[in-house]
Design a protein around this motif. Sequence first.
Motif, PDB file in Angstrom:
ATOM      1  N   GLY A 203     -31.365 -69.907 -37.476  1.00 29.92           N
ATOM      2  CA  GLY A 203     -31.601 -68.887 -36.451  1.00 29.92           C
ATOM      3  C   GLY A 203     -32.876 -68.111 -36.714  1.00 29.92           C
ATOM      4  O   GLY A 203     -33.665 -67.854 -35.787  1.00 29.92           O
ATOM      5  N   TRP A 204     -33.085 -67.718 -37.978  1.00 26.37           N
ATOM      6  CA  TRP A 204     -34.333 -67.019 -38.348  1.00 26.37           C
ATOM      7  C   TRP A 204     -35.556 -67.893 -38.060  1.00 26.37           C
ATOM      8  O   TRP A 204     -36.519 -67.451 -37.435  1.00 26.37           O
ATOM      9  N   GLU A 205     -35.484 -69.153 -38.481  1.00 30.75           N
ATOM     10  CA  GLU A 205     -36.626 -70.059 -38.303  1.00 30.75           C
ATOM     11  C   GLU A 205     -36.919 -70.294 -36.827  1.00 30.75           C
ATOM     12  O   GLU A 205     -38.089 -70.292 -36.409  1.00 30.75           O
TER      13      GLU A 205
ATOM     14  N   LEU B 242     -25.581 -56.423 -34.239  1.00 29.20           N
ATOM     15  CA  LEU B 242     -26.519 -55.736 -35.118  1.00 29.20           C
ATOM     16  C   LEU B 242     -26.233 -54.237 -35.108  1.00 29.20           C
ATOM     17  O   LEU B 242     -26.156 -53.617 -34.049  1.00 29.20           O
ATOM     18  N   ILE B 243     -26.083 -53.670 -36.300  1.00 34.78           N
ATOM     19  CA  ILE B 243     -25.898 -52.228 -36.455  1.00 34.78           C
ATOM     20  C   ILE B 243     -27.199 -51.656 -37.013  1.00 34.78           C
ATOM     21  O   ILE B 243     -27.586 -51.960 -38.150  1.00 34.78           O
ATOM     22  N   GLU B 244     -27.893 -50.857 -36.221  1.00 35.36           N
ATOM     23  CA  GLU B 244     -29.171 -50.299 -36.652  1.00 35.36           C
ATOM     24  C   GLU B 244     -28.958 -49.029 -37.478  1.00 35.36           C
ATOM     25  O   GLU B 244     -28.264 -48.107 -37.054  1.00 35.36           O
ATOM     26  N   ARG B 245     -29.586 -49.023 -38.680  1.00 36.31           N
ATOM     27  CA  ARG B 245     -29.542 -47.825 -39.524  1.00 36.31           C
ATOM     28  C   ARG B 245     -30.972 -47.496 -39.971  1.00 36.31           C
ATOM     29  O   ARG B 245     -31.879 -47.589 -39.164  1.00 36.31           O
ATOM     30  N   ASP B 246     -31.143 -47.124 -41.240  1.00 30.40           N
ATOM     31  CA  ASP B 246     -32.420 -46.546 -41.663  1.00 30.40           C
ATOM     32  C   ASP B 246     -33.324 -47.490 -42.441  1.00 30.40           C
ATOM     33  O   ASP B 246     -34.383 -47.070 -42.914  1.00 30.40           O
ATOM     34  N   SER B 247     -32.935 -48.757 -42.604  1.00 28.15           N
ATOM     35  CA  SER B 247     -33.723 -49.647 -43.467  1.00 28.15           C
ATOM     36  C   SER B 247     -34.738 -50.481 -42.698  1.00 28.15           C
ATOM     37  O   SER B 247     -35.371 -51.370 -43.277  1.00 28.15           O
ATOM     38  N   THR B 248     -34.895 -50.218 -41.414  1.00 26.78           N
ATOM     39  CA  THR B 248     -35.889 -50.948 -40.624  1.00 26.78           C
ATOM     40  C   THR B 248     -36.788 -49.964 -39.879  1.00 26.78           C
ATOM     41  O   THR B 248     -36.330 -48.931 -39.377  1.00 26.78           O
ATOM     42  N   ALA B 249     -38.089 -50.318 -39.830  1.00 27.29           N
ATOM     43  CA  ALA B 249     -39.085 -49.497 -39.138  1.00 27.29           C
ATOM     44  C   ALA B 249     -40.291 -50.382 -38.862  1.00 27.29           C
ATOM     45  O   ALA B 249     -40.399 -51.482 -39.418  1.00 27.29           O
ATOM     46  N   PRO B 250     -41.201 -49.946 -38.010  1.00 24.38           N
ATOM     47  CA  PRO B 250     -42.423 -50.719 -37.813  1.00 24.38           C
ATOM     48  C   PRO B 250     -43.176 -50.873 -39.140  1.00 24.38           C
ATOM     49  O   PRO B 250     -43.062 -50.009 -40.028  1.00 24.38           O
ATOM     50  N   PRO B 251     -43.929 -51.956 -39.309  1.00 21.27           N
ATOM     51  CA  PRO B 251     -44.730 -52.090 -40.527  1.00 21.27           C
ATOM     52  C   PRO B 251     -45.726 -50.946 -40.640  1.00 21.27           C
ATOM     53  O   PRO B 251     -46.097 -50.334 -39.643  1.00 21.27           O
TER      54      PRO B 251
ATOM     55  N   ALA C  48     -26.765 -64.522 -34.594  1.00 21.06           N
ATOM     56  CA  ALA C  48     -26.913 -63.229 -35.269  1.00 21.06           C
ATOM     57  C   ALA C  48     -28.229 -63.162 -36.036  1.00 21.06           C
ATOM     58  O   ALA C  48     -28.913 -62.129 -36.036  1.00 21.06           O
ATOM     59  N   ALA C  49     -28.594 -64.267 -36.688  1.00 21.24           N
ATOM     60  CA  ALA C  49     -29.864 -64.299 -37.419  1.00 21.24           C
ATOM     61  C   ALA C  49     -31.038 -64.179 -36.453  1.00 21.24           C
ATOM     62  O   ALA C  49     -32.049 -63.524 -36.758  1.00 21.24           O
ATOM     63  N   ARG C  50     -30.906 -64.794 -35.284  1.00 17.84           N
ATOM     64  CA  ARG C  50     -31.964 -64.657 -34.277  1.00 17.84           C
ATOM     65  C   ARG C  50     -32.070 -63.202 -33.815  1.00 17.84           C
ATOM     66  O   ARG C  50     -33.181 -62.677 -33.626  1.00 17.84           O
TER      67      ARG C  50
END
Length: 362
Positions: free
Chosen positions: A214-216, A339-348, A180-182
């Motif tokens: 997983g992130w690393e 993963l549930i996509e909402r509004d807190s992620t966007a391209p930099p 999930a972290a990946r």
Amino acid sequence: MARRRQAVTIKHVAADAGVSLQTVSRVINREINVRPEMKKRVQASIDKLGYVPSIAAQRMSGSHSYLILALNDRERTIADWRAREGTDWVDQMLMGGMLECAKHGYRLIFELVDTHSDHVERELQGCIAALQPDGVILTPPHSDNPQITELLLREKIPFAQIGSTGGSGGIALIMGDEGAARTATRHLLDLGHQRIGFIKGAADYKLSEWRAAGWEAEMQEADLPVDGLCAQGDFTYDSGLVAARQLLALDPRPTAIIASSDHMTKATVDVARELGLEVPQDLSVISFDNTPMTLFTSPALTAIDQPIAETTALAVELIVAAQRGQDLPEGPTTVAAKLIERDSTAPPRERQGTRRAVAANQ
């Protein structure tokens, strides 16, 4: 004055069917050593009389209590309840466990035990003596506590270990935390982020290390640095404030942060605002757990949805299977998170500017 209707008991069913109480109990408990014609006869009496089996009736066969005991960490659970901040781990666990228990004629009993206490073994022995459960569900950090697992092994009580890879003689179930972290990290990489921070959960939870791993791993596969980008938290809002300030003080600062709980993610959003950063334009955030607060935080949080109810339901199913002598899966069983996509992620922001320029030239 109307007379109160007398409750139908197992004795009424036995008398109507002309069989013993033990035979009725064996039919109720779906035991295999009952002749088909006897099952049909007893079931006809149950249907005619409108009988609803009680635990006392189920126990008459003498082999099972028809109770499954679920243990959760006392200190953290009480802290969550008192904070009233929308944590619903217990709600999801009870929903999954109770509904699955009902399918099999079981009842779920919920108890709080302090895994850090020197008296944890005595506490658990008291629960076992009073309830005589057919199985026990352990949640982190109980899942790998040797005082608990060794006691259950001695008592020959089947137990499920949620958030554990096993090795202690129990039924291991994991929610794919590393994967999930990946997934969360890959989502941010695909948006164009390269400086991605991570806030770990409490150190006494194995899943905290799995998520960080997983992130690393995903960052390393993308040939991106991780040094200094991981901060320690303990799942709480206050620890999230400290960790977020540490990460956002870096130069260059991360353009995205993954936090190991909704509370720590909410803290990250609040710290970003203190610093004059907009979410998600200046900082994208992804949370773990997907509790109700993810919907009511502004902006709504992109989150890893932990399948707590599904995992607890599977724990019940496997405990019942163990009681019936059925084969169990080898190794840990994974109930994958999503993963549930909402509004807190966007391209930099720099990528957003590039996209706007490209669109303007087309």
